[in-house]
Design an enzyme around this catalytic site. Structure first.
Site, PDB file in Angstrom:
ATOM      1  N   PRO A  65       0.835  -1.208   0.000  1.00 44.98           N
ATOM      2  CA  PRO A  65       0.000   0.000   0.000  1.00 44.98           C
ATOM      3  C   PRO A  65       0.870   1.258   0.000  1.00 44.98           C
ATOM      4  O   PRO A  65       1.746   1.417   0.837  1.00 44.98           O
ATOM      5  CB  PRO A  65      -0.795  -0.101   1.301  1.00 44.98           C
ATOM      6  CG  PRO A  65      -0.667  -1.511   1.746  1.00 44.98           C
ATOM      7  CD  PRO A  65       0.627  -2.025   1.195  1.00 44.98           C
ATOM      8  N   GLU A  66       0.641   2.113  -0.969  1.00 43.23           N
ATOM      9  CA  GLU A  66       1.373   3.368  -1.079  1.00 43.23           C
ATOM     10  C   GLU A  66       0.452   4.516  -0.669  1.00 43.23           C
ATOM     11  O   GLU A  66      -0.718   4.301  -0.371  1.00 43.23           O
ATOM     12  CB  GLU A  66       1.864   3.549  -2.522  1.00 43.23           C
ATOM     13  CG  GLU A  66       2.882   2.507  -2.966  1.00 43.23           C
ATOM     14  CD  GLU A  66       4.259   2.725  -2.348  1.00 43.23           C
ATOM     15  OE1 GLU A  66       4.474   3.774  -1.703  1.00 43.23           O
ATOM     16  OE2 GLU A  66       5.115   1.842  -2.504  1.00 43.23           O
TER      17      GLU A  66
END
Ligand SMILES: [Zn+2]
Length: 272
Positions: A2-3
């Protein structure tokens, strides 16, 4: 992993379902995340309390409860979703249950995420040294230029350093450097101001575009069967080694910078 855009999408996905609601209980099935979950403290602090605010700092989600904060990080593989009791899956480690039956459910197969409590998140060890938000007012080309003087580190590592700016992961760094015509291995201190101005604009553009793309997945936060919120992107250089550049037809190359493979176009991207 997850960015920043996925974390922002997660925030927007969960916020309408939990903001202002009263927590009835907290269930922790697995407290061994990257740092141990302080189970009894979190239960004591959350039970019968209201979620006053949901915010994000870098890739950390912050739930504000009675002026204190639950700090959540999704690690390498974590996700949060709005769920029902019967929809329990493997790796669903933590439930925050609300009085109205809503459950905020944390799933993290690799357990690199965190669930920590802080009275003052700005001084918390995970947050206190973070650089500015790329989508905030204090981030600009001038800021990058001024921060980079005399630095020999490759520009890609420089913009991925969360003390310089938060939330610019490998994909976004690669794409923004391609869009601004800068070779990733260029020493940060040698890049001229006009190039940093272009780079800052491109970093903001790609993050905004990813958040917009993520918006189409918001419904996945409610009762979906899939991992919510992670979306395919229209990538121009990342993961395209050996393929033709869309602009000049040169073959996209890859170079190791630090521990990471870094794709770039040898024609469109200049070394400074
Ligand atoms: Zn090219």
């Amino acid at each position: 992993m997850p960015e920043l855009p996925e974390v922002e999408t997660t925030l927007r996905g969960i916020e309408p379902h939990i903001l202002g609601k009263i927590i009835s209980s907290v269930i922790v099935r697995q407290p061994s995340l990257r740092w141990p979950v302080p189970v009894s403290l979190i239960k004591k602090k959350l039970q019968n309390k209201k979620i006053d605010n949901v915010s994000r700092r870098g890739k950390y989600l912050i739930l504000t409860i009675s002026n204190e904060s639950l700090i959540i990080h999704l690690g390498m593989s974590g996700s949060l979703r709005i769920s029902q009791k019967e929809d329990l899956k493997k790796h669903d480690h933590i439930d925050i249950c609300f009085q109205d039956g809503t459950i905020l459910r944390y799933c993290d197969p690799r357990r690199f995420g965190c669930f920590l409590w802080s009275e003052d998140p700005d001084s918390h060890f995970l947050l206190k040294d973070l650089g500015p938000e790329p989508l905030g007012n204090s981030f600009s080309g001038e800021y990058l230029f001024n921060s980079s003087r005399k630095r020999k580190t490759p520009v890609k590592n420089f913009i991925m350093n969360s003390k310089i700016v938060v939330g610019v992961g490998n994909i976004y760094a690669s794409e923004a450097l391609y869009a601004s015509g800068i070779k990733p291995s260029s020493p940060a201190g040698r890049i001229p101001k006009r190039k940093y101005e272009k780079l800052a604009i491109e970093i903001v553009n790609i993050l905004r575009q990813s958040i917009r793309d993520g918006g189409t997945t918001l419904r996945d936060f409610v009762g979906g069967n899939n991992q919510p919120g992670y979306f395919k992107q229209n990538l121009k250089v990342y993961g395209r080694e050996g393929k033709e550049c869309h602009k000049c037809m040169s073959v996209i190359k890859s170079q190791r910078i630090g521990q990471r493979a870094s794709a770039f176009c040898p024609t469109c991207q200049t070394r400074f």
